[in-house]
Design a protein around this motif. Structure first.
Motif, PDB file in Angstrom:
ATOM      1  N   ARG A   1     -10.322   6.075   6.665  1.00 20.54           N
ATOM      2  CA  ARG A   1      -9.182   5.722   5.932  1.00 20.54           C
ATOM      3  C   ARG A   1      -8.001   6.166   6.561  1.00 20.54           C
ATOM      4  O   ARG A   1      -6.945   5.366   6.789  1.00 20.54           O
ATOM      5  N   GLN A   2      -7.707   7.512   7.065  1.00 21.93           N
ATOM      6  CA  GLN A   2      -6.704   8.088   7.598  1.00 21.93           C
ATOM      7  C   GLN A   2      -6.645   7.562   9.058  1.00 21.93           C
ATOM      8  O   GLN A   2      -5.294   7.124   9.328  1.00 21.93           O
TER       9      GLN A   2
ATOM     10  N   VAL B   1      -4.905   4.061   8.204  1.00 17.78           N
ATOM     11  CA  VAL B   1      -3.385   4.078   8.100  1.00 17.78           C
ATOM     12  C   VAL B   1      -2.719   4.669   9.298  1.00 17.78           C
ATOM     13  O   VAL B   1      -1.764   3.891   9.750  1.00 17.78           O
TER      14      VAL B   1
ATOM     15  N   CYS C   1       0.204   2.069  10.814  1.00 18.18           N
ATOM     16  CA  CYS C   1       1.476   2.711  11.104  1.00 18.18           C
ATOM     17  C   CYS C   1       1.801   2.277  12.422  1.00 18.18           C
ATOM     18  O   CYS C   1       3.154   2.003  12.803  1.00 18.18           O
TER      19      CYS C   1
ATOM     20  N   VAL D   1       5.982   2.821   7.397  1.00 16.86           N
ATOM     21  CA  VAL D   1       4.720   2.963   6.339  1.00 16.86           C
ATOM     22  C   VAL D   1       4.628   2.413   5.126  1.00 16.86           C
ATOM     23  O   VAL D   1       3.571   1.849   4.718  1.00 16.86           O
TER      24      VAL D   1
ATOM     25  N   ALA E   1       1.265   0.233   4.419  1.00 15.29           N
ATOM     26  CA  ALA E   1       0.330   0.394   3.229  1.00 15.29           C
ATOM     27  C   ALA E   1       0.057  -0.895   2.581  1.00 15.29           C
ATOM     28  O   ALA E   1      -0.809  -1.326   1.923  1.00 15.29           O
TER      29      ALA E   1
ATOM     30  N   LEU F   1      -2.808  -2.623   3.930  1.00 13.05           N
ATOM     31  CA  LEU F   1      -3.998  -1.921   3.569  1.00 13.05           C
ATOM     32  C   LEU F   1      -4.394  -1.882   2.235  1.00 13.05           C
ATOM     33  O   LEU F   1      -5.237  -1.249   1.597  1.00 13.05           O
TER      34      LEU F   1
ATOM     35  N   MET G   1      -2.568  -0.406  -0.227  1.00 12.59           N
ATOM     36  CA  MET G   1      -2.374   0.859  -0.613  1.00 12.59           C
ATOM     37  C   MET G   1      -0.898   1.021  -1.098  1.00 12.59           C
ATOM     38  O   MET G   1       0.087   0.155  -0.853  1.00 12.59           O
TER      39      MET G   1
ATOM     40  N   GLN H   1       2.594   3.096  -1.086  1.00 14.42           N
ATOM     41  CA  GLN H   1       3.331   3.840  -0.140  1.00 14.42           C
ATOM     42  C   GLN H   1       3.109   5.086  -0.093  1.00 14.42           C
ATOM     43  O   GLN H   1       3.134   5.536   1.045  1.00 14.42           O
TER      44      GLN H   1
ATOM     45  N   ALA I   1      -0.267   6.389   1.332  1.00 13.30           N
ATOM     46  CA  ALA I   1      -0.380   5.860   2.807  1.00 13.30           C
ATOM     47  C   ALA I   1       0.474   7.199   3.485  1.00 13.30           C
ATOM     48  O   ALA I   1       0.065   7.618   4.452  1.00 13.30           O
ATOM     49  N   SER I   2       1.431   7.358   3.081  1.00 14.17           N
ATOM     50  CA  SER I   2       2.481   8.503   3.474  1.00 14.17           C
ATOM     51  C   SER I   2       1.440   9.800   3.579  1.00 14.17           C
ATOM     52  O   SER I   2       1.633  10.645   4.382  1.00 14.17           O
TER      53      SER I   2
END
Length: 297
Positions: free
Chosen positions: A6-7, A10, A14, A20, A24, A27, A29, A31, A34-35
């Motif tokens: 998942r990282q 992200v 990005c 971001v 996000a 995906l 997600m 924000q 994701a950050s």
């Protein structure tokens, strides 16, 4: 393992969106999530992967080196997931094709690919050579099928099949009476051409090297069918792939104008990112492409 897939997702989102919030959203997600994922990814290895200017993210040198490796790892993970879910070896595929290939060849390949694997998803983007190459470079496309030639250190060009451009006109055009067009007749004609940046335009300019600055170009259009309609209406003559003209020639709606002293031969190419992992899906697509019969001579 100190990082999660998942990282990596992200990080790649990005890198693609340079923002971001948009990453996000792509995906599904928040924000903040994701950050946090991106921040933790960098902190775990005490690195920075982006230069930050306001809300915009720009990959630094380390980030650019990581990008293709992360893309490959995620592609392998998706392929494994598809196998574990028992949906077969073929899955989602993002293909880019230039206009001639996309409109006259790719649809048939896509039909065969999807017939082999019910439920498989193929996204086909049709654009000019420059746009398809950029999509492959940015990992937005798994591969491209293009008409033009490219020279980029990160792109691999693989010859696919031969093609030929043809100069043509409406049946009642005065130049149809000529047995073969001379350079003077090419200069005097009114032309309707594909836009700069297309593979067709690139081949045309190479074939008429030395004459192009002297040509009377009335229109530059992005779509093959629009060019054919304009020529049928008597607005001028043009030059397109024989693949795109066979039906019109058979109907008598358009007529070939021979130019025997100029060569309009060219190649279609596969374009791949040198550092992208070739999934089972990509390999099968290439096999189907190579199984098409060559054009008749």
């Amino acid at each position: 393992m100190r990082y999660s897939l998942r990282q990596l997702e992200v990080f790649l989102a990005c890198a693609h969106f340079q923002n971001v919030s948009r990453a996000a959203e792509s995906l599904s997600m928040s924000q903040s999530a994701a950050s946090t994922a991106l921040k933790e990814f960098e902190q775990q290895f005490d690195v920075r992967l982006f230069e930050r200017t306001g809300k915009r993210l720009r990959l630094n040198e380390l980030g650019r080196q990581l990008w293709p490796r992360a893309e490959e790892l995620l592609e392998r993970a998706r392929e494994l997931e598809a196998t574990l879910q028992a949906h077969g070896d073929l899955g989602r595929l993002k293909v880019g094709a230039t206009l001639t290939i996309g409109n006259y060849l790719a649809a048939g390949i896509m039909a065969r690919y999807m017939a082999e694997q019910p439920g498989a998803r193929v996204e086909l983007e049709v654009a000019n050579t420059a746009a398809i190459a950029q999509g492959v470079l940015n990992f937005e496309l798994d591969l491209g099928l293009i008409e033009g030639e490219l020279n980029h250190p990160d792109l691999e060009m693989i010859p696919w099949r031969s093609d030929e451009l043809v100069v043509f006109a409406a049946p009642d055009h005065p130049l149809t009476k000529a047995s073969g067009l001379s350079d003077d007749e090419l200069r005097s004609a009114t032309w309707i051409l594909r836009e700069t940046g297309s593979g067709t335009r690139q081949t045309f300019e190479r074939a008429l090297s030395g004459l192009v600055p002297e040509l009377n170009i009335l229109l530059e259009l992005q779509h093959t069918e629009a060019i054919k309609r304009a020529v049928e209406a008597g607005l001028g003559i043009s030059c397109l792939s024989r693949v795109s003209l066979s039906d019109a020639f058979a109907r008598g709606a358009l007529v070939e104008l021979p130019v025997p002293h100029r060569s309009f031969d060219r190649e279609f190419y596969f374009v791949l990112h040198r550092q992208k992992y070739l999934s089972t899906s990509v390999k099968r697509w290439l096999e189907l492409c190579n199984s098409l019969p060559e054009r008749s001579t």
